[in-house]
Motif scaffolding. Sequence first.
Motif, mmCIF file in Angstrom:
data_model
loop_
_atom_site.group_PDB
_atom_site.id
_atom_site.type_symbol
_atom_site.label_atom_id
_atom_site.label_comp_id
_atom_site.label_asym_id
_atom_site.label_seq_id
_atom_site.Cartn_x
_atom_site.Cartn_y
_atom_site.Cartn_z
ATOM 1 N N TYR A 107 -8.137 -3.962 -7.858
ATOM 2 C CA TYR A 107 -6.763 -3.736 -8.318
ATOM 3 C C TYR A 107 -6.746 -3.161 -9.733
ATOM 4 O O TYR A 107 -6.001 -2.222 -10.012
ATOM 5 N N GLN A 111 -5.556 0.672 -10.744
ATOM 6 C CA GLN A 111 -4.583 0.991 -11.787
ATOM 7 C C GLN A 111 -5.117 2.093 -12.697
ATOM 8 O O GLN A 111 -4.389 3.028 -13.059
ATOM 9 N N SER A 228 -1.039 -0.626 -6.134
ATOM 10 C CA SER A 228 -0.869 -1.717 -5.177
ATOM 11 C C SER A 228 -1.228 -1.262 -3.766
ATOM 12 O O SER A 228 -2.002 -1.918 -3.055
ATOM 13 N N THR A 231 -4.999 -0.667 -3.290
ATOM 14 C CA THR A 231 -5.736 -1.920 -3.140
ATOM 15 C C THR A 231 -5.553 -2.498 -1.745
ATOM 16 O O THR A 231 -6.514 -2.972 -1.115
ATOM 17 N N HIS A 406 -0.099 -7.598 -4.889
ATOM 18 C CA HIS A 406 -1.513 -7.392 -5.215
ATOM 19 C C HIS A 406 -2.279 -8.697 -5.006
ATOM 20 O O HIS A 406 -1.686 -9.782 -5.012
ATOM 21 N N GLY A 410 -7.476 -9.765 -7.845
ATOM 22 C CA GLY A 410 -7.715 -8.330 -7.969
ATOM 23 C C GLY A 410 -8.562 -7.729 -6.876
ATOM 24 O O GLY A 410 -8.706 -6.517 -6.794
#
Length: 437
Positions: A107, A111, A228, A231, A406, A410
């Motif tokens: 995650y 980003q 998001s 992931t 999310h 992570g």
Amino acid sequence: MLFEGLDLVSALATLAACLVSVTLLLAVSQQLWQLRWAATRDKSCKLPIPKGSMGFPLIGETGHWLLQVFSKIFSHEALESYLPKIQLVIQDTLRAWSSHPEAINVYQEAQKLTFRMAIRVLLGFSIPEEDLGHLFEVYQQFVENVFSLPVDLPFSGYRRGIQARQILQKGLEKAIREKLQCTQGKDYSDALDLLIESSKEHGKEMTMQELKDGTLELIFAAYATTASASTSLIMQLLKHPTVLEKLRDELRAHGILHSGGCPCEGTLRLDTLSGLRYLDCVIKEVMRLFTPISGGYRTVLQTFELDGFQIPKGWSVMYSIRDTHDTAPVFKDVNVFDPDRFSQARSEDKDGRFHYLPFGGGVRTCLGKHLAKLFLKVLAVELASTSRFELATRTFPRITLVPVLHPVDGLSVKFFGLDSNQNKILPETEAMLSATV
């Protein structure tokens, strides 16, 4: 009878408390969204804030003068020019993930990937990697405090967010000035180019402050929701290896993968991606089951009735995307990840309107949805054709919905480099340990 009366009073009191709680939650949520506008914009900015708009283009809330500009930014021609750049950014990122000796936090890395895509592709900034990393850290601080209550005190989240915005806009101004001075060697018009050109066509010369605000909004729109969804895509490919193999079969059938497994030469094209039907089903199913945003806001333009309740004109209402997907009668086994539900044979999303709305619906649907889907498709293709990856924990993490969907940890995943036959390339020490003597 007395106990029955008390039960009725208790039930009515509970219902009233729930209604008050929902009303307060709606009011606070809308106020926080409006504070997002205040946080991203400078007080001197003259760009209009549309009534009823929450300023989140990726879920369809843009309705101001930038509408025509965004239609150019996300047009078919623009997407075709972005595609090779998006593919290169994703390929570079996956190589970096595979060369990392330890598992990565998907995650967090997603980003960084979407931030880099916005900076490099959408805005066309040539920022050195070291400066880009620093800018990302500042941007994260900005995002973490963007929904803070407007209490301007030392060490408050609001103050940290404002300070981060100031640093961020200083870096963006430098990048914008360098971009405006260097116009040679460009092979495509990025979003910022189109923004500047369109404003001139409308007889409006944008100030530096307006350029910085517009730039920041484009980054914000392309950042959290796409990270998001990226992931969620990786998590589902890990959970469902048969889906990944079926996707690889489709890539081989379309000449994107050789029969032996290694990727074919050349960049992708929009028409090639459009022909990958199963890939489209996979992306649709990810967005159905793991919609990044819970819902959206609308302003009631005309009084209407819904299930016996009258909704007055002028009210602000919130619709839930996730609840719609969970309760829509057209979807069978709603909790099951099943891309084939979107196949031509089943087409569960075609029965009725507004059952499937990951990007909103109606005339205010997400303007950036085609860019978001393009990014996810390219990521899926590159994952399927150039990557091997494994979950680095015993179990899959829980999912949280705030501020966007999310994994709570992570998602820890180990990526491996591949040889020409898509076999894992072990680090040198591991290869030596596993060698037979």
